[in-house]
Design a protein around this motif. Sequence first.
Motif, short mmCIF file in Angstrom:
data_model
loop_
_atom_site.label_atom_id
_atom_site.label_comp_id
_atom_site.label_asym_id
_atom_site.label_seq_id
_atom_site.Cartn_x
_atom_site.Cartn_y
_atom_site.Cartn_z
N LEU A 194 0.67 -1.16 -0.11
CA LEU A 194 -0.14 0.17 0.20
C LEU A 194 1.07 1.31 0.28
CD1 LEU A 194 -2.60 -1.01 2.43
CD2 LEU A 194 -3.31 -0.50 -0.39
N ASN A 195 2.04 1.67 0.52
CA ASN A 195 2.47 2.19 0.44
C ASN A 195 3.68 2.40 -0.62
OD1 ASN A 195 3.72 4.01 2.55
ND2 ASN A 195 4.71 1.70 3.67
N ILE A 196 3.61 2.11 -1.25
CA ILE A 196 4.08 1.49 -3.07
C ILE A 196 3.01 2.17 -3.76
CG2 ILE A 196 5.13 0.79 -4.88
CD1 ILE A 196 6.38 -1.41 -3.31
N PHE A 197 2.13 1.46 -3.12
CA PHE A 197 0.40 2.35 -4.33
C PHE A 197 0.37 3.43 -3.83
CE2 PHE A 197 -3.97 2.96 -4.01
CZ PHE A 197 -4.59 3.16 -5.05
N PHE A 198 0.31 3.74 -2.89
CA PHE A 198 0.20 5.38 -2.51
C PHE A 198 1.62 6.41 -2.93
CE2 PHE A 198 -3.60 4.21 0.01
CZ PHE A 198 -4.60 4.59 -0.80
N ARG A 199 2.32 6.39 -2.76
CA ARG A 199 3.73 6.98 -3.24
C ARG A 199 3.40 7.28 -5.04
NH1 ARG A 199 8.24 4.62 0.38
NH2 ARG A 199 7.32 5.51 2.69
N SER A 200 3.54 5.90 -5.32
CA SER A 200 3.23 6.00 -6.91
C SER A 200 2.15 6.42 -6.94
CB SER A 200 2.62 4.51 -7.95
OG SER A 200 2.72 4.28 -8.98
N PHE A 201 0.86 6.81 -6.84
CA PHE A 201 -0.35 7.15 -7.00
C PHE A 201 -0.64 9.34 -6.65
CE2 PHE A 201 -4.47 9.22 -6.13
CZ PHE A 201 -5.16 9.12 -6.97
N ALA A 202 0.11 9.26 -6.24
CA ALA A 202 0.35 10.45 -5.20
C ALA A 202 1.52 11.12 -6.22
CB ALA A 202 1.20 10.88 -3.97
N GLU A 203 2.34 10.83 -7.36
CA GLU A 203 3.03 11.33 -8.33
C GLU A 203 2.54 11.13 -9.24
OE1 GLU A 203 7.34 9.84 -10.24
OE2 GLU A 203 6.90 8.63 -9.03
N ALA A 204 2.10 10.23 -9.74
CA ALA A 204 0.66 10.70 -10.62
C ALA A 204 -0.19 11.76 -10.84
CB ALA A 204 -0.38 9.47 -11.14
N LEU A 205 -1.01 12.29 -9.50
CA LEU A 205 -1.56 13.49 -9.28
C LEU A 205 -0.29 14.59 -9.78
CD1 LEU A 205 -3.50 12.65 -5.76
CD2 LEU A 205 -4.34 12.86 -8.68
N ALA A 206 0.96 14.64 -9.28
CA ALA A 206 1.60 15.42 -9.01
C ALA A 206 2.17 15.89 -10.66
CB ALA A 206 3.36 15.25 -8.66
N THR A 207 2.57 14.46 -11.40
CA THR A 207 2.52 14.72 -13.11
C THR A 207 1.41 15.18 -13.74
OG1 THR A 207 4.42 12.81 -12.87
CG2 THR A 207 3.14 13.22 -15.42
N ALA A 208 0.43 14.74 -13.36
CA ALA A 208 -0.86 15.66 -14.09
C ALA A 208 -0.79 17.11 -13.57
CB ALA A 208 -1.99 14.77 -13.12
N LEU A 209 -0.75 17.43 -12.57
CA LEU A 209 -0.80 19.08 -12.32
C LEU A 209 -0.19 19.53 -12.79
CD1 LEU A 209 -1.53 18.57 -8.35
CD2 LEU A 209 -2.99 18.32 -10.10
N ILE A 210 1.37 19.01 -12.85
CA ILE A 210 2.40 19.86 -13.88
C ILE A 210 2.30 19.75 -15.48
CG2 ILE A 210 5.12 19.89 -14.36
CD1 ILE A 210 5.27 17.97 -11.70
N ALA A 211 1.08 18.99 -15.95
CA ALA A 211 0.26 18.82 -16.65
C ALA A 211 -0.35 19.55 -17.20
CB ALA A 211 0.11 17.26 -17.52
N SER A 212 -0.11 20.21 -16.30
CA SER A 212 -2.60 21.75 -16.25
C SER A 212 -3.32 20.81 -16.89
CB SER A 212 -2.00 23.22 -17.23
OG SER A 212 -0.57 23.22 -16.27
#
Length: 219
Positions: free
Chosen positions: A41-59
Motif C-alpha cells: 500500500l505504501n508503494i501504491f500511494f506513493r505512485s499515485f501521489a506521483e501520478a497526481l503531481a504529474t497531472a497537475l504539472i501537465a495542467s
Amino acid sequence: MTTTPSTIDKLAQFQERDLFSAAAWSARGLNPSGDHLCQELNIFFRSFAEALATALIASQSKRQVKALFISAFGQLDKNRYDREEKEFIADLFAELAAIVNVDIRYQLNRWLYDAILAVLLALTRLVKPERVVKTLQQPCRQCGTSLETQVLRKDDHIPDYQWLVARCNHCGELNLLSLEPGIRKLQFNNYQRVDALLKTDYTQEQAQIRLEQIKYFRK
C-alpha cells in the motif's frame, strides 16, 4: 486545473512518509497489518501521489484529475482488506483529494461501502454535517497561524498517547503538537500531519529532536 508549487510540495511530502508505519496504525488505535500489505500500500500511494503531481504539472483539468482517483479505486480490491484497513486507505485518498482540491466523497464512499449507501451518506452530509465536538488550537511557531485539530468523536478509554509532527499550511514550518486524551476521530485545519510519535517511545524533548531531524532530512 490551476496548481501551485505548494501543492506539488505537499504531494512530494506525502510520498516521503511511511504511511503505514506502526506509529500511524497506533495513532488510529489499531495494531499494524502485515508487513507485506503495508509495503504494497505504501508503494501504491506513493505512485499515485506521483501520478497526481504529474497531472497537475501537465495542467490537466479537475475532471481529469478526478478520473485518476476513480481509476485508482479500481486498482484496489476492497474485498482484500478488513474494515479498519479500508477506512485507513479511504482516509489517505481523502487527504490526497484535499491537497489537489478535488471532491471525491461520493466515489470514495461508493468504494468503501456500496452505491446505495454512498447516496444515503451524501444526502445525510447535506442535511446534517458531522458535528465538531471540540477544537484544539496551537499557534505555528514560525508564522503564528492557528493550527486547529477538530475533535469529531470522543472515547474516554483512549489515552493521550502520541505527539503529532504537523506542517503548517501557511508557511510550511514543522510543529510538535500534543492533543489530549479521549479522541476517537479528528480532522486537521491549517496543517498536514507529517508523522506521529508514540509518547511511550518519545519524551517531549526527544520528540522535538525527532522533529528537527525530519525537518533537516526532508528539505
